[in-house]
Design a protein around this motif. Structure first.
Motif, PDB file in Angstrom:
ATOM      1  N   UNK A   1       0.861  -1.187   0.000  1.00 34.72           N
ATOM      2  CA  UNK A   1       0.000   0.000   0.000  1.00 34.72           C
ATOM      3  C   UNK A   1       0.893   1.231   0.000  1.00 34.72           C
ATOM      4  N   UNK A   2       0.697   2.067  -1.004  1.00 33.79           N
ATOM      5  CA  UNK A   2       1.412   3.332  -1.092  1.00 33.79           C
ATOM      6  C   UNK A   2       0.448   4.443  -0.714  1.00 33.79           C
ATOM      7  N   UNK A   3       0.937   5.354   0.108  1.00 34.73           N
ATOM      8  CA  UNK A   3       0.052   6.382   0.655  1.00 34.73           C
ATOM      9  C   UNK A   3       0.402   7.768   0.146  1.00 34.73           C
ATOM     10  N   UNK A   4      -0.609   8.590   0.081  1.00 37.33           N
ATOM     11  CA  UNK A   4      -0.451   9.941  -0.456  1.00 37.33           C
ATOM     12  C   UNK A   4      -1.378  10.872   0.318  1.00 37.33           C
ATOM     13  N   UNK A   5      -0.885  12.066   0.585  1.00 32.66           N
ATOM     14  CA  UNK A   5      -1.745  13.117   1.103  1.00 32.66           C
ATOM     15  C   UNK A   5      -1.786  14.212   0.059  1.00 32.66           C
ATOM     16  N   UNK A   6      -2.894  14.321  -0.672  1.00 36.85           N
ATOM     17  CA  UNK A   6      -3.001  15.353  -1.713  1.00 36.85           C
ATOM     18  C   UNK A   6      -3.068  16.754  -1.098  1.00 36.85           C
ATOM     19  N   UNK A   7      -2.967  17.755  -1.930  1.00 35.56           N
ATOM     20  CA  UNK A   7      -3.125  19.136  -1.489  1.00 35.56           C
ATOM     21  C   UNK A   7      -4.551  19.323  -0.993  1.00 35.56           C
ATOM     22  N   UNK A   8      -4.707  20.053   0.117  1.00 39.72           N
ATOM     23  CA  UNK A   8      -5.929  19.971   0.912  1.00 39.72           C
ATOM     24  C   UNK A   8      -7.203  20.384   0.182  1.00 39.72           C
ATOM     25  N   UNK A   9      -7.193  21.346  -0.681  1.00 38.86           N
ATOM     26  CA  UNK A   9      -8.436  21.768  -1.332  1.00 38.86           C
ATOM     27  C   UNK A   9      -8.630  21.126  -2.697  1.00 38.86           C
ATOM     28  N   UNK A  10      -7.794  20.142  -3.009  1.00 39.65           N
ATOM     29  CA  UNK A  10      -7.885  19.474  -4.304  1.00 39.65           C
ATOM     30  C   UNK A  10      -8.921  18.353  -4.259  1.00 39.65           C
ATOM     31  N   UNK A  11      -9.552  18.135  -5.398  1.00 40.80           N
ATOM     32  CA  UNK A  11     -10.635  17.169  -5.469  1.00 40.80           C
ATOM     33  C   UNK A  11     -10.326  15.985  -6.379  1.00 40.80           C
TER      34      UNK A  11
END
Lengths: 109, 116
Positions: B20-30
């Motif tokens: 499992x690879x994890x990512x935290x996108x930019x907060x207001x991105x959809x």
């Protein structure tokens, strides 16, 4: 998707302007031209994008020909840290970036 | 400047294991994306994700791959039974909107997966 053509490699002297060309002769009227770069397998870094008008930001300038069939990315004062692969991409309606081979820019002291 | 963050930066796994690879996108991105780059090759699109479902996927994104947004911040790529040819750098990306040209996609620094 509009296909882009870029030279595989270019050299530039440090401190001089780097002019990276891109041909996109099949581009559609509502498709944007995007430029990204990738420094040594890091994540692709957004540089600039444009539709018809020339654009400038803190990183670069983008010159798009009037017929929109080609464009040039200009790094006004290239530094050694600008050595990277530069990708010219026409963004399709599905909003997926399709990366080609890009231009490997080598900035030399 | 907001950025996309990815973990782990490097993972070594045995063939056949799940990753499992994890990512935290930019907060207001959809809109969220996964791309991969096999060493020495082009960056390839895998999948895009919006509103808790897959928007687009490439031929590479077969049944061994899945994506999920388990909470309000993380976006994950799961590879069920890894193969040697899955060894690659995996890039997560995000954008404010999708299916609209003129929108910018921002990439993370990547997760390097080595399958042995």
């Amino acid at each position: 998707d509009a296909k882009t053509t870029q030279p595989p490699s270019m050299d530039c002297a440090e401190g001089r302007a780097a002019n990276l060309p891109c041909n996109h002769s099949t581009i559609s009227g509502n498709e944007y031209v995007y430029w990204y770069r990738q420094i040594h397998s890091q994540g692709p870094q957004y540089i600039i994008h444009g539709l018809k008008n020339n654009e400038t930001n803190e990183m670069a300038s983008l010159i798009i020909t009037e017929d929109r069939k080609s464009s040039t990315l200009i790094l006004p004062h290239a530094t050694l840290r600008d050595t990277a692969v530069y990708y010219c991409i026409v963004l399709n309606a599905g909003n997926m970036l399709t990366f080609g081979g890009g231009t490997r820019l080598m900035v030399k002291p | 400047e907001p950025e996309v963050t990815q973990t782990p930066s490097h993972q070594v796994t045995q063939m056949g294991q799940e990753v499992i690879l994890r990512c935290v996108p930019i907060s207001n991105h959809l809109y969220f994306y996964w791309y991969r780059q096999i060493l020495g090759q082009k960056v390839e699109f895998l999948v895009s994700f919006y509103n808790n479902e897959i928007s687009e996927k490439s031929e590479i994104f077969d049944d061994q791959f899945s994506v999920e947004r388990p909470d309000g911040s993380n976006f994950t790529l799961k590879i069920r039974s890894t193969k040697l040819e899955d060894s690659a750098m995996y890039f997560c990306a995000s954008s404010e909107v999708g299916r609209v040209t003129g929108n910018t996609i921002y990439f993370g620094e990547g997760s390097w997966l080595t399958v042995v």
